[in-house]
Design a protein around this motif. Structure first.
Motif, short mmCIF file in Angstrom:
data_model
loop_
_atom_site.label_atom_id
_atom_site.label_comp_id
_atom_site.label_asym_id
_atom_site.label_seq_id
_atom_site.Cartn_x
_atom_site.Cartn_y
_atom_site.Cartn_z
N ALA A 77 -7.22 -3.50 4.56
CA ALA A 77 -8.14 -4.40 3.85
C ALA A 77 -9.03 -3.65 2.86
N GLU A 78 -9.56 -2.52 3.30
CA GLU A 78 -10.49 -1.78 2.45
C GLU A 78 -9.81 -1.33 1.15
N LEU A 79 -8.53 -1.00 1.26
CA LEU A 79 -7.80 -0.56 0.06
C LEU A 79 -7.49 -1.75 -0.85
N LEU A 80 -7.15 -2.88 -0.24
CA LEU A 80 -6.90 -4.08 -1.05
C LEU A 80 -8.17 -4.50 -1.79
N GLU A 81 -9.29 -4.34 -1.12
CA GLU A 81 -10.56 -4.77 -1.72
C GLU A 81 -10.93 -3.96 -2.96
N LEU A 82 -10.31 -2.79 -3.11
CA LEU A 82 -10.56 -2.01 -4.34
C LEU A 82 -10.20 -2.83 -5.57
N ILE A 104 0.84 -1.21 0.00
CA ILE A 104 0.00 0.00 0.00
C ILE A 104 0.87 1.25 0.00
N LEU A 147 -1.61 -0.55 -7.14
CA LEU A 147 -1.57 -1.68 -6.21
C LEU A 147 -1.46 -3.01 -6.97
N THR A 197 -9.25 -11.15 7.16
CA THR A 197 -10.38 -10.44 6.57
C THR A 197 -11.00 -11.31 5.49
N PRO A 242 -14.85 -9.93 0.06
CA PRO A 242 -16.28 -9.74 -0.24
C PRO A 242 -16.73 -10.64 -1.37
N LEU A 276 -6.04 -11.16 2.10
CA LEU A 276 -7.14 -10.80 3.00
C LEU A 276 -7.41 -11.93 3.99
N VAL A 324 -4.95 -11.28 -3.76
CA VAL A 324 -5.65 -10.36 -2.86
C VAL A 324 -6.49 -11.16 -1.86
N PHE A 348 -5.13 4.29 -7.99
CA PHE A 348 -4.53 3.59 -6.86
C PHE A 348 -4.62 2.07 -7.05
N THR A 349 -5.77 1.62 -7.54
CA THR A 349 -5.95 0.18 -7.78
C THR A 349 -4.93 -0.33 -8.80
N ALA A 405 -9.43 4.82 5.46
CA ALA A 405 -9.26 3.36 5.40
C ALA A 405 -8.14 2.89 6.32
#
Lengths: 251, 146
Positions: free
Chosen positions: B9-14, A151, A221, A248, A251, A243, A239, A217-218, A182
């Motif tokens: 986590a929230e940034l990775l989830e992007l 990040i 990354l 985590t 989703p 997570l 990813v 940013f994505t 975040a």
């Protein structure tokens, strides 16, 4: 317990935290003219990740930096771990994690083998090994630090690109609307506040800037992740793996 | 014990949100700015409970994307969702939020419903909006969104 927020200062770019890809790893393992420079950069880049594992592995805080330094000198550079890194054989993250895990285990075995408790019996080797089951904190600390490293590198790249294009407002809006909330839980700055600060004429502008910066940013990354997998299709799997390993659910 | 997500986590989830199409991802992130609980631009536009002020905001944001999008794909999809926002206001609220001519609006709606690649729910909204407009069931255009 909630993790301590990742400390990231995208403005504090240093040579050591610049992006490292497989080429740099190969270069560090070679005898090229730039190998020494690459090794230094790699050592600096991975120090926080290695140190995060070491600090949670049963080593005293006072010893942690020395053990980290020893690992980098003996294993990463000395035994040339980098030379055994091969994109076709898996992720560098896994290779590094296994290596530091084994190193710490050996270190603790050496310590405990000569340590006697007050009543005279020798500490079992199993005591040290207990630190290393799959759900132990050293593993998670390593993965969290790894994510922080990715990040940080991505944020530095995006910020640099925005500033180079004279888009300070874009970085600021992304930073205070998405990035810092975040990472630190900070309250996102409102659309109205951004409109006042940057003389924007509509909420639509703010929404578009946020979305555009998220995309930038994505991409940054994904490029960072690609450095380790070198396979675009496996990035999403990586990813999910990160997570999952940091606790985590994807989703 | 349930682990609390780590801060990154929230940034990775992007990355997971970005999916296969960068342009579609962009519309999803724009929708999220307008309605944080939304899961995608399509979901927001086809939901009959989406309030009119949100649809106004969608129209403005996608119009901006149409004019200022970084890529041709962005501008194209911006135009589709701009028209879809107008369609959603007509279909769900029977309110016209555009001052463009009937002819221009109907053409935009038609292009959505004949697009076989478009989400079927969005195509249905476009058809319903076309019908609402043709039957004269819509309230007149509202003043521009403040």
């Amino acid at each position: 317990m909630r993790d301590k927020p990742i400390s990231i200062s995208p403005g504090d770019s240093t040579a050591g935290s610049s992006r490292t890809d497989w080429r740099a790893i190969f270069d560090a393992a070679s005898s090229s003219a730039t190998a020494s420079q690459s090794r230094d950069a790699i050592a600096q880049r991975y120090w926080p990740v290695i140190n995060a594992f070491v600090r949670r592995s049963g080593v005293t805080i006072a010893e942690a930096d020395d053990v980290t330094q020893a690992f980098i000198a003996d294993v990463v550079l000395g035994r040339n771990l980098l030379a055994s890194a091969d994109p076709d054989r898996g992720r560098f993250r896994s290779l590094l994690l296994t290596a530091v895990r084994n190193f710490c285990l050996d270190h603790l075995r050496r310590c405990t083998a000569t340590t006697r408790k007050p009543d005279g019996w020798v500490v079992e080797l199993g005591d040290a090994a207990e630190c290393f089951d799959d759900t132990s904190s050293p593993e998670r600390a390593f993965q969290v630090a790894w994510v922080a490293m990715l990040i940080q590198s991505a944020a530095q790249a995006v910020r640099a690109r925005a500033l180079a294009a004279s888009r300070e407002a874009h970085w600021d809006i992304f930073d205070r609307r998405v990035f810092q909330p975040a990472l630190t839980g900070a309250t996102p700055v409102t659309t109205e506040a951004f409109m006042r600060q940057w003389s924007l004429t509509s909420p639509a502008q703010v929404a578009n800037i946020v979305a555009r910066m998220k995309r930038g940013f994505t991409a940054a990354l994904m490029a960072e992740l690609g450095n380790y997998d070198d396979d675009g299709e496996s990035v999403a799997a990586e990813v999910r793996s990160l997570l999952a390993s940091t606790g985590t659910a994807a989703p | 014990m349930t682990e609390i997500p780590h801060p990154g986590a929230e940034l990775l989830e992007l990355i997971l949100e970005s999916g296969a199409s960068p342009a579609i991802a962009l519309t999803g992130w724009i929708a999220k700015e307008i309605e944080p609980a939304s899961t995608s631009a399509v979901d927001l536009l086809v939901d009959p409970t989406t309030p009119l002020d949100r649809l106004h905001a969608c129209k403005d944001a996608f119009k901006h994307l149409t004019l200022e999008g970084e890529t041709a794909d962005d501008r194209t999809i911006g135009a589709v969702y701009y028209a879809a926002s107008i369609a959603a206001a007509l279909a769900h609220h029977q309110v016209r939020i555009s001052r463009q001519s009937d002819h221009a609006i109907e053409n935009a709606f038609r292009s959505i419903w004949i697009d076989e690649h478009a989400d079927l729910r969005l195509r249905n909204v476009a058809w319903k909006a076309f019908f609402t407009l043709r039957m004269g069931l819509a309230a007149p255009a509202t003043p521009p969104h403040p």
